[in-house]
Design a protein around this motif. Sequence first.
Motif, PDB file in Angstrom:
ATOM      1  N   ASP A 155       0.845  -1.183   0.000  1.00 10.78           N
ATOM      2  CA  ASP A 155       0.000   0.000   0.000  1.00 10.78           C
ATOM      3  C   ASP A 155       0.890   1.246   0.000  1.00 10.78           C
ATOM      4  OD1 ASP A 155       1.043   0.077   2.567  1.00 10.78           O
ATOM      5  OD2 ASP A 155      -0.876  -0.306   3.573  1.00 10.78           O
ATOM      6  N   TRP A 156       0.271   2.430   0.067  1.00 11.93           N
ATOM      7  CA  TRP A 156       1.056   3.656  -0.006  1.00 11.93           C
ATOM      8  C   TRP A 156       2.021   3.791   1.172  1.00 11.93           C
ATOM      9  CZ3 TRP A 156       3.699   6.876  -2.397  1.00 11.93           C
ATOM     10  CH2 TRP A 156       4.073   8.104  -1.859  1.00 11.93           C
ATOM     11  N   LYS A 157       1.611   3.358   2.353  1.00 14.51           N
ATOM     12  CA  LYS A 157       2.491   3.463   3.519  1.00 14.51           C
ATOM     13  C   LYS A 157       3.789   2.700   3.281  1.00 14.51           C
ATOM     14  CE  LYS A 157       2.667   2.526   8.501  1.00 14.51           C
ATOM     15  NZ  LYS A 157       1.925   1.970   9.675  1.00 14.51           N
ATOM     16  N   ARG A 158       3.658   1.495   2.729  1.00 18.58           N
ATOM     17  CA  ARG A 158       4.870   0.683   2.479  1.00 18.58           C
ATOM     18  C   ARG A 158       5.685   1.273   1.338  1.00 18.58           C
ATOM     19  NH1 ARG A 158       8.992  -0.726   2.081  1.00 18.58           N
ATOM     20  NH2 ARG A 158       9.980  -2.778   2.151  1.00 18.58           N
ATOM     21  N   TRP A 159       5.017   1.787   0.307  1.00 15.12           N
ATOM     22  CA  TRP A 159       5.734   2.398  -0.803  1.00 15.12           C
ATOM     23  C   TRP A 159       6.481   3.657  -0.350  1.00 15.12           C
ATOM     24  CZ3 TRP A 159       7.822   1.276  -5.158  1.00 15.12           C
ATOM     25  CH2 TRP A 159       7.343   0.220  -5.927  1.00 15.12           C
ATOM     26  N   GLN A 160       5.847   4.445   0.492  1.00 10.62           N
ATOM     27  CA  GLN A 160       6.489   5.659   0.978  1.00 10.62           C
ATOM     28  C   GLN A 160       7.770   5.332   1.738  1.00 10.62           C
ATOM     29  OE1 GLN A 160       4.640   9.584   2.704  1.00 10.62           O
ATOM     30  NE2 GLN A 160       4.542   8.047   4.315  1.00 10.62           N
ATOM     31  N   LYS A 161       7.710   4.284   2.533  1.00 14.32           N
ATOM     32  CA  LYS A 161       8.896   3.852   3.273  1.00 14.32           C
ATOM     33  C   LYS A 161      10.011   3.427   2.319  1.00 14.32           C
ATOM     34  CE  LYS A 161      10.226   0.636   6.975  1.00 14.32           C
ATOM     35  NZ  LYS A 161       9.721  -0.451   7.876  1.00 14.32           N
ATOM     36  N   GLU A 162       9.637   2.735   1.256  1.00  7.91           N
ATOM     37  CA  GLU A 162      10.637   2.268   0.287  1.00  7.91           C
ATOM     38  C   GLU A 162      11.247   3.422  -0.492  1.00  7.91           C
ATOM     39  OE1 GLU A 162      12.830  -1.010  -1.292  1.00  7.91           O
ATOM     40  OE2 GLU A 162      11.504  -0.767   0.431  1.00  7.91           O
ATOM     41  N   ILE A 163      10.428   4.387  -0.868  1.00  9.26           N
ATOM     42  CA  ILE A 163      10.946   5.542  -1.616  1.00  9.26           C
ATOM     43  C   ILE A 163      11.927   6.333  -0.755  1.00  9.26           C
ATOM     44  CG2 ILE A 163      10.328   7.699  -2.781  1.00  9.26           C
ATOM     45  CD1 ILE A 163       7.639   6.298  -3.523  1.00  9.26           C
ATOM     46  N   ASP A 164      11.635   6.457   0.535  1.00 11.72           N
ATOM     47  CA  ASP A 164      12.589   7.103   1.449  1.00 11.72           C
ATOM     48  C   ASP A 164      13.903   6.325   1.487  1.00 11.72           C
ATOM     49  OD1 ASP A 164      10.720   9.036   2.054  1.00 11.72           O
ATOM     50  OD2 ASP A 164      10.185   8.206   4.008  1.00 11.72           O
ATOM     51  N   TRP A 165      13.800   5.007   1.567  1.00 13.54           N
ATOM     52  CA  TRP A 165      15.007   4.151   1.564  1.00 13.54           C
ATOM     53  C   TRP A 165      15.786   4.351   0.263  1.00 13.54           C
ATOM     54  CZ3 TRP A 165      17.014   0.388  -1.571  1.00 13.54           C
ATOM     55  CH2 TRP A 165      18.013  -0.435  -1.041  1.00 13.54           C
TER      56      TRP A 165
ATOM     57  N   GLY B  71       1.807 -14.705   7.499  1.00  9.51           N
ATOM     58  CA  GLY B  71       0.571 -13.978   7.761  1.00  9.51           C
ATOM     59  C   GLY B  71       0.433 -12.635   7.069  1.00  9.51           C
ATOM     60  N   PRO B  72       1.432 -11.747   7.163  1.00  8.94           N
ATOM     61  CA  PRO B  72       1.282 -10.440   6.514  1.00  8.94           C
ATOM     62  C   PRO B  72       1.115 -10.528   5.000  1.00  8.94           C
ATOM     63  CG  PRO B  72       3.019 -10.369   8.169  1.00  8.94           C
ATOM     64  CD  PRO B  72       2.618 -11.810   8.023  1.00  8.94           C
ATOM     65  N   TRP B  73       1.774 -11.484   4.367  1.00 13.04           N
ATOM     66  CA  TRP B  73       1.670 -11.660   2.907  1.00 13.04           C
ATOM     67  C   TRP B  73       0.222 -11.913   2.507  1.00 13.04           C
ATOM     68  CZ3 TRP B  73       4.361 -10.986  -1.468  1.00 13.04           C
ATOM     69  CH2 TRP B  73       4.080 -11.750  -2.591  1.00 13.04           C
ATOM     70  N   ILE B  74      -0.454 -12.791   3.254  1.00 13.17           N
ATOM     71  CA  ILE B  74      -1.843 -13.121   2.929  1.00 13.17           C
ATOM     72  C   ILE B  74      -2.793 -12.020   3.390  1.00 13.17           C
ATOM     73  CG2 ILE B  74      -3.723 -14.716   3.468  1.00 13.17           C
ATOM     74  CD1 ILE B  74      -1.725 -16.989   3.308  1.00 13.17           C
ATOM     75  N   ALA B  75      -2.565 -11.493   4.581  1.00 15.59           N
ATOM     76  CA  ALA B  75      -3.447 -10.435   5.086  1.00 15.59           C
ATOM     77  C   ALA B  75      -3.385  -9.193   4.205  1.00 15.59           C
ATOM     78  CB  ALA B  75      -3.060 -10.086   6.524  1.00 15.59           C
ATOM     79  N   ASP B  76      -2.184  -8.819   3.770  1.00 18.74           N
ATOM     80  CA  ASP B  76      -2.038  -7.648   2.900  1.00 18.74           C
ATOM     81  C   ASP B  76      -2.726  -7.875   1.561  1.00 18.74           C
ATOM     82  OD1 ASP B  76      -0.582  -6.476   4.904  1.00 18.74           O
ATOM     83  OD2 ASP B  76       1.368  -6.739   3.950  1.00 18.74           O
TER      84      ASP B  76
ATOM     85  N   SER C 130     -15.381 -11.933  -2.768  1.00 18.94           N
ATOM     86  CA  SER C 130     -14.799 -12.668  -3.900  1.00 18.94           C
ATOM     87  C   SER C 130     -13.439 -12.098  -4.289  1.00 18.94           C
ATOM     88  CB  SER C 130     -15.748 -12.650  -5.100  1.00 18.94           C
ATOM     89  OG  SER C 130     -15.971 -11.326  -5.550  1.00 18.94           O
ATOM     90  N   GLU C 131     -13.288 -10.767  -4.214  1.00 17.78           N
ATOM     91  CA  GLU C 131     -11.983 -10.171  -4.501  1.00 17.78           C
ATOM     92  C   GLU C 131     -10.960 -10.594  -3.463  1.00 17.78           C
ATOM     93  OE1 GLU C 131     -13.532  -6.071  -6.724  1.00 17.78           O
ATOM     94  OE2 GLU C 131     -12.246  -5.942  -4.944  1.00 17.78           O
ATOM     95  N   LYS C 132     -11.331 -10.599  -2.201  1.00 10.39           N
ATOM     96  CA  LYS C 132     -10.409 -11.017  -1.148  1.00 10.39           C
ATOM     97  C   LYS C 132      -9.957 -12.461  -1.368  1.00 10.39           C
ATOM     98  CE  LYS C 132     -12.190  -7.911   2.456  1.00 10.39           C
ATOM     99  NZ  LYS C 132     -10.932  -7.189   2.749  1.00 10.39           N
ATOM    100  N   ALA C 133     -10.894 -13.321  -1.757  1.00  8.07           N
ATOM    101  CA  ALA C 133     -10.561 -14.725  -2.020  1.00  8.07           C
ATOM    102  C   ALA C 133      -9.618 -14.847  -3.213  1.00  8.07           C
ATOM    103  CB  ALA C 133     -11.837 -15.526  -2.264  1.00  8.07           C
ATOM    104  N   LEU C 134      -9.872 -14.055  -4.257  1.00  6.14           N
ATOM    105  CA  LEU C 134      -9.015 -14.075  -5.445  1.00  6.14           C
ATOM    106  C   LEU C 134      -7.595 -13.676  -5.082  1.00  6.14           C
ATOM    107  CD1 LEU C 134      -8.713 -14.210  -8.596  1.00  6.14           C
ATOM    108  CD2 LEU C 134      -9.189 -11.754  -8.588  1.00  6.14           C
ATOM    109  N   TYR C 135      -7.441 -12.613  -4.291  1.00  4.05           N
ATOM    110  CA  TYR C 135      -6.111 -12.124  -3.947  1.00  4.05           C
ATOM    111  C   TYR C 135      -5.387 -13.094  -3.010  1.00  4.05           C
ATOM    112  CZ  TYR C 135      -8.100  -7.829  -5.909  1.00  4.05           C
ATOM    113  OH  TYR C 135      -8.698  -6.910  -6.731  1.00  4.05           O
TER     114      TYR C 135
ATOM    115  N   ARG D  54      -5.427  -9.804   1.045  1.00  2.00           N
ATOM    116  CA  ARG D  54      -6.875  -9.726   1.280  1.00  2.00           C
ATOM    117  C   ARG D  54      -7.330  -8.291   1.522  1.00  2.00           C
ATOM    118  NH1 ARG D  54      -9.747 -14.241   1.967  1.00  2.00           N
ATOM    119  NH2 ARG D  54     -11.332 -13.069   3.129  1.00  2.00           N
ATOM    120  N   ASN D  55      -6.465  -7.477   2.103  1.00  2.00           N
ATOM    121  CA  ASN D  55      -6.837  -6.095   2.411  1.00  2.00           C
ATOM    122  C   ASN D  55      -7.164  -5.278   1.161  1.00  2.00           C
ATOM    123  OD1 ASN D  55      -6.663  -6.394   5.165  1.00  2.00           O
ATOM    124  ND2 ASN D  55      -4.577  -5.595   5.322  1.00  2.00           N
ATOM    125  N   TRP D  56      -6.646  -5.685   0.009  1.00  4.21           N
ATOM    126  CA  TRP D  56      -6.944  -4.951  -1.226  1.00  4.21           C
ATOM    127  C   TRP D  56      -8.336  -5.272  -1.767  1.00  4.21           C
ATOM    128  CZ3 TRP D  56      -4.883  -0.758  -3.053  1.00  4.21           C
ATOM    129  CH2 TRP D  56      -3.555  -0.444  -2.771  1.00  4.21           C
TER     130      TRP D  56
END
Length: 740
Positions: free
Chosen positions: A145-155, A616-621, A630-635, A623-625
């Motif tokens: 998500d944007w929070k994680r991308w923002q952290k990476e761009i700073d890095w 856990g975070p890989w799957i939870a992240d 049905s979209e959560k199941a697809l992701y 599903r969060n999208w």
Amino acid sequence: MNRKKFFSFYSILITLLFVVVIGNKPVWAQVNPAASYALIKRVIPQKAAYFVVREIKSDAGNDVFEIESKNNKIILSGNNGVAIASALYYYLTEYAHCQVTWNGTNLNLPAKLPVLASKIHKNTPYQYRYYLNYCTFNYSMSWWDWKRWQKEIDWMAMHGINMPLALTGQEYTWYEVYKGMGFTDNDLKDFFSGPAYFSWFWMGNLDGWGGPLPLSWMQSHRDLQQKIVHRERELGMKPVLQSFTGHVPASFQKHFPASKLKKTNWNNGFADTYILDTDDPLFAEIGNKFIKAQTALYGTDHLYSADTFNENEPPTNDTAYLAALSNRVYQAMSKADPKAIWVMQGWLFYSDRKFWNAPQVKALLDAVPNEHMIILDLATEIEPVWKRTDAFYGKPWIWNMLNNFGGNVNLFGRMEGVADGPAKALHAANKGELKGIGLTMEAIEQNPVLYELMLQNTWQDSVIPLDAWLSKYLRNRYGAHSKNALDAWQVLKKTVYNGTAIRDGAESIITGRPTFDSTTVWTRTKLNYNPKDLLPAWDGLIKAIPACRNSDGFNYDLVDVTRQVLANYALPLQKQWVKAYREKNAVEFKLYSGQYLQLISDMDKLLASRKDFLLGPWIADARNWGTTASEKALYERNARDLITLWGDADSPLHEYANRQWSGLLNDFYKVRWQKFFEVLTTSLQSGKEADLPAFEQSIKHWEWQWVNSRKDFPVQATGNPVTESERIYQKYRKQIGAAY
């Protein structure tokens, strides 16, 4: 006025002072002070007010920064935001003994910031500092998500990156283009892949797999990409976007029956894809439409990635054909953007060297003007392709470290080659137009030492003195001096990070589909060192616990080395139960197969103590999208599939992207081995040979069921990394030492 309000007011004031007026139109100078101050505040909020940002001119066109102390402030000067962020990181690492990595951060700044005795001046010999690989967008970034991308761009900014690949949201661009050409949603439903497979969709390797892709995803990631490229640009980066290489929907023939289409196949278990011939007039037309649509959505810095034959061989090695094709790909982008520069991944010259001989490489490259092409020597630390292509025949090129394939979890790297490779190339008489360095790993968030080391090259043109650098790295990482830790890392340097004998890091047999063999197709267990030689590194880190236990980076390294020792130990343990089975010794088979399963459980519990190693975070992240059930199941299905089977139940790529993660070990790998051992136990009891082909079919069915199942896994670490590592050490050290 309190400090927070003053800081905000001060930032705005400085920002206004940096606006220049040209022809009555206000434009930003090279430095956007507000963006730089915001980065500083995100990284070190408690000390941000002590830093001042200033702009200086570049040195001979390349980036430059300066640092000095004045009036109880630290002055960070640079010619753009990346240079200023690099100045900040230089100060943090060289003077405040801090460090920021994906896997462990130390920002324990002293109460009084260190004062510089004199001004520091640094410039880079590299015009470009490239970052990312198509594959990184899925093996690591699928669910960001944007929070994680923002952290990476700073890095990225702090590590000097100024040329990031920026592919998020490309599916929406194509949606707009094809809808504008009269295609319906039904025409496109089998074209777009699922979110975990975009890398290979973008490269034309597959269509539709993991889909159908919801429009909500396209729209949300259009918006995300706009934030990404805006932030990158305001810090002075120039994102690399995409261009058209001919990949079109299967429904293209219906709309354009006279078009020149050819079928191609990636040969990895997926259906054919369709490529529009470059000499079809529609090729230039679609290329033009795509870049215009993309520019309207995301802007442009005139840098475009285009890979015409990614792991797909051309239909002929005729040089005239290759030259004409290359020129037409370039023309498709240059007609829409006359300033277009084609950024080509040079992976094809490495992966298919039998086809790409000197005449073919030269023909492909010579067809594009030198100033309009940049070549990425994608895995220079493994094989420097530039040395056998006359430095890419005059094209500007970039020296890259690839290092990781598939996101596999292992300790591996070529430390010596990374420390001296870029500088040696820079000073080589035959270097040609070497213009940059970069990171092109298939996945991130592992082996942080390799990436810190590689980017140390950014601001120097000499070979990195490895031992001195490693000592400083550990001081910054662990927040303490520890001879035991340094001794351990000398062992790591000579073992896991010696980079000899194998292309990329070995996996553990645990992650392979159950077998009597010591390896499988993608679970390759050959090490680049004697596993017994790694044990002193484990000993050293255990001894360093009293001095380093409070360090985030140390806790990660301790768990990672412990994990690697256990992962290696699985192989001799496997040999014991294989021997027992073949000798029909049911008692010993039960003993050793039980120990093997317990080893997996112990690894799972160890890895549960660090969030870096959780499923856990890989799957939870993922599903969060989803915006619907049905979209959560697809992701979730996408997330599970990529790191296990990769494709369907018969996928030849199964285990390519295997992960040693807590949750995955107990819930997937261990269960497979249990089922295998049940078959072998029945065989021993009945006296009949185990039906291994039948097991293969049944386990494929079970794996596919697992991919399509639904389950939550912990998203927070449990247990103490030091306590768990010590427990494992006390339980296993003696028997592992005796196993080799």
